[in-house]
Design an enzyme around this catalytic site. Structure first.
Site, short mmCIF file in Angstrom:
data_model
loop_
_atom_site.label_atom_id
_atom_site.label_comp_id
_atom_site.label_asym_id
_atom_site.label_seq_id
_atom_site.Cartn_x
_atom_site.Cartn_y
_atom_site.Cartn_z
N GLU B 186 -0.40 11.85 -13.12
CA GLU B 186 -1.29 11.99 -14.27
C GLU B 186 -0.70 13.28 -15.10
OE1 GLU B 186 -2.65 11.70 -11.12
OE2 GLU B 186 -4.03 10.00 -11.47
N HIS B 255 -14.10 13.15 -5.27
CA HIS B 255 -14.25 12.00 -6.14
C HIS B 255 -15.63 12.04 -7.23
CE1 HIS B 255 -10.70 10.91 -4.19
NE2 HIS B 255 -10.57 9.92 -4.94
#
Lengths: 329, 452
Positions: B186, B255
């Site tokens: 990322e 998450h």
């Protein structure tokens, strides 16, 4: 230093040598003046001087063509001068004035020039590496043959994002030259205290990126290695790594007491490896220039630097309304 | 000509220091770069180099002197052969610094506020039913057909057809040059995308979820959001960061986080969180065309929900314009994104109890349509905010503060903020349910501000 030397018999022209001398001298005198203005309180915050490393940017800029891009860290004054940005605009940014490249809102570490394809000036160590690969991504996407020079130091070379970028740059064959300016000290931590890797360019081999170590104090060696790297990239062969073995004479920033290295070490580099003295000797010994010729250049440079300092003192501070401009494009 | 050597500032914060030691004496010849003194700052003892060459004419400050102010003359250099008393040259004078006047923003008078909310499309426009997922895909495909510099980058966006199938079919239509599968990296690909935006492209970066964007948040904030300002307007960053945000179901603490308030705090970003499919489409098209970095927050649970979307060739929705989903007179409920599900459900339940709730969807969190919220609160005199994020520093906190400052006299009750609970998201089904905001909690909050 096991780095490559310039060829024994250089076929470099007189004009090129004089150009390198002039450009390196401009950076050195500019930086000395910046240090002086800092001491006078006219420049605030952080100020990282490039003195000692001049041959790296001057040698590589000699390999560029219009449209090539460059991006670097916070030690950026030399890169800006070498790519043709005006001394006045850079100095006025250092003093935080409206005549500066960022209208006084960026400072020493944050200057840019769309016109000269200079993309900063980045204060977060290592961030400029993927950003530079992104500039190269755009060039490849558009199908031109421009290359991007992404400069970073031996300190940044330990950031994870550098290796994320190596991986994608080689995977996508991006036209980017990773220039590691290895001045041996990441702020105050020597390379030997940061890593067991013997070379920094060697890490790129794991990703399939070719590279080499270069004597970064020798502008001719830098230029020769740069030309090779540029040819590799322009031909669409993907990235290339140049590890420039260089040295900064001054501290990491203006507030560095420099207790991590000896005065003798610094003096030895100045006496034996100075990039400007090297070119000066080449010019004089080969009879390509006289002492008087070089004195004329010295005076020109001094005038340019003094004028930039005067401009930087006289340029007004930004209007208060500038606080709220340029937040959005 | 004599030159005064001034006490240097050797750190960003140094105002004075101790002249610890002189390394030269009067009459010595000094070279540029020679270390002439040791100066003790607040941080360390530093060596001080001469800038100019000359002969030390006078040492004006004795070694060991403490509290020497920066810019005080500490020595005088003269030219070789010049008299030691010739210290005529004045110190270089710095331009007088201008002190910025601090201007406090005046409190705005609580009057003449008009809602910006208005219909997004004309009456009678033909409509089609589609899911939020289809709307997002259609928005990207349309913009990519119109502008060859728009491209999509992210994990599994191409061959895999999208981890949540948002980009399904795009690789077939646009090819691998424009639909770029990245390694799982990322920070690296976000930095590359920002650089590509500076280089003239209009990248859309898909984060599989915004939880993973934490690895890249330095580039989102420091590289994308701030550079236009730091460059004096030279280097804007036309880029969209999009992906699922907030809780899905049973995926645990790492998450399941709503980052709306985080990104909404950053000047230089624009922040969007659609609820309906029509908003998803119109706002994403707007985001791709915007010359600034846009954070586009989606929600996994909403991807499959269907809505009516106007069947218009070029449909966009401007930023900073809230949507009033339901008009009411007793209380204003303000929400955005999946929070709207609970807000609208609560409004239905409240209607059965005889409470008329006005429900506002902010749609963009930067800029925020304050005027529509304030106009509504001035009418209903009560306000409840609804969001999934953590309570501390929430969007609701910010709205409550704004309403208090700009419409205090209109309030008949404190503003109540409904948020997720102040805990990491638990995995156990019963605990997860307890951690999330519910329509029942919104109903209870509304009843409390209505004193019912």
């Amino acid at each position: 230093m096991a780095a490559k030397k310039s060829p024994e018999k250089s076929n470099v022209s007189k004009d090129d040598l004089l150009k390198y001398y002039r450009e390196m001298l401009l950076i050195r005198r500019f930086e000395e003046k910046a240090g002086q203005l800092y001491g006078m309180g006219l420049i605030g915050g952080f100020c990282h001087l490039y003195i000692g490393q001049e041959a790296v940017v001057v040698g590589l800029e000699a390999c560029t063509k219009e449209g090539d891009k460059r991006i670097t860290s916070y030690r950026d004054h030399g890169h800006m001068l070498a790519c043709g940005m005006g001394a006045k605009g850079v100095m006025a940014e250092l003093t935080g004035r409206s005549g500066g490249y960022s209208r006084g809102k960026g400072g020493s570490m944050h200057m840019f020039s769309r016109e000269k394809h200079f993309y900063g000036g980045h204060g977060i160590v290592g961030a400029q590496v993927p950003l530079g690969a992104g500039l190269a991504f755009a060039d490849k996407y558009k199908g031109n043959d421009n290359v991007t020079f992404a400069y970073f130091g031996d300190g940044a070379a330990n950031q994870g994002q550098v290796y994320e970028t190596y991986n994608m740059a080689e995977l996508w064959a991006l036209p980017v030259i990773f220039v590691i300016e290895n001045n041996h000290y990441a702020m105050g931590t020597s390379q030997a205290r940061s890593t067991k890797s013997e070379t920094l360019f060697g890490r790129g081999l794991a990703y399939g990126i070719p590279g080499e170590q270069v004597d970064g104090m020798d502008v001719l060696a830098v230029q020769a290695a740069g030309a090779k790297a540029v040819a590799h990239c322009r031909a669409g062969n993907g990235p290339y790594i140049l590890e420039m073995m260089t040295y900064r004479y001054r501290g990491h920033s203006m507030s560095d007491p420099a207790k991590y290295r000896t005065r003798e070490e610094v003096q030895k580099m100045k006496d034996e490896k100075d990039a400007i003295e090297h070119v000066r000797d080449l010019l004089l010994n080969a009879g390509l220039a006289s002492e008087d010729d070089l004195k004329t250049i010295d005076k020109d440079i001094k005038d340019i630097v003094n004028e930039s300092a005067e401009f930087a003192k006289e340029s007004p501070e930004p209007e208060l309304s500038e606080l709220y401009t340029n937040i959005y494009a | 000509m004599a030159i005064e050597i001034l006490m240097p500032a050797l750190s960003p914060t140094m105002e004075e220091g101790t002249l610890a030691k002189w390394l030269v004496k009067e009459g010595d010849t000094v070279k540029s770069g020679q270390i002439i003194a040791e100066i003790e700052t607040d941080k360390a003892t530093m060596e001080f180099e001469a800038v100019d060459e000359g002969v030390v004419g006078r040492l004006l400050v004795a070694e060991g002197t403490a509290n020497v102010k920066v810019n005080t003359a500490i020595a005088v250099l003269v030219d070789a052969g010049e008299s030691l008393d010739a210290r005529a040259a004045p110190a270089p004078k710095a331009a007088a610094p201008v002190t910025a006047a601090v201007v406090a923003a005046p409190l705005k008078a609580p009057m003449a506020i008009t809602s910006k909310a208005s219909a997004d499309w004309p009456e009678g426009t033909p409509m089609k039913t589609m899911t939020v997922r289809e709307a997002l895909r259609e928005a990207m495909a349309e913009e990519m057909r119109d502008n060859p510099n728009v491209m999509l980058m992210g994990e599994e966006v191409g061959q895999y057809q999208g981890a949540y199938k948002i980009s399904q079919g795009l690789l077939d239509e646009f090819g691998p040059k424009r639909i770029v599968d990245t390694p799982i990296t990322e920070m690296g690909f976000t930095g590359i995308a920002v650089g590509a935006a500076w280089g003239g492209l209009n990248p859309i970066v898909e984060f599989m979820t915004f939880n993973f964007a934490l690895q890249a948040i330095d580039h989102i904030l420091n590289s994308a959001a701030k550079t236009n300002y730091m460059s004096g307007g030279q280097l804007g960053c036309p880029i969209v960061f999009r992906g699922a945000n907030g809780a899905a179901a049973r995926v645990g603490a790492q998450h399941s986080q709503d980052f709306t308030a985080w990104y909404a705090a950053i000047p230089g970003l624009k922040v969007v969180m659609p609820y309906s499919a029509a908003d998803a489409k119109g706002l994403l098209k707007q985001a791709i065309r915007d010359p600034n970095p846009v954070i586009f927050l989606e929600n996994e649970i909403m991807y499959g929900k269907s809505f009516e979307v106007p069947d218009i060739a070029d449909f966009t929705i401007p930023f900073g314009k809230a949507k009033i989903w339901r008009e009411g007179t007793d209380v204003t409920i303000v929400s955005f994104g999946i929070g709207m599900t609970y807000a609208l459900e609560a409004a239905n339940l409240l209607a059965a109890d005889g409470i008329s709730a006005e429900v506002i969807d902010l749609r963009t969190l930067r800029p925020i349509d304050y005027d529509t919220v304030l106009a509504s609160v001035m009418k209903t005199n009560r306000c409840v905010t609804v969001e999934e994020g953590f309570p501390v520093g929430s969007i609701g906190d910010h709205l409550a503060s704004t309403i208090m400052q700009r419409a205090f006299d209109y309030l008949d009750a404190p503003v109540v903020t409904c948020t997720g609970k102040d805990v990491p998201m638990p995995y156990a089904a019963n605990l997860e349910k307890l951690a999330l905001i519910t329509a029942a909690e919104v109903v209870a909050a509304v009843k409390s501000v209505c004193y019912r």
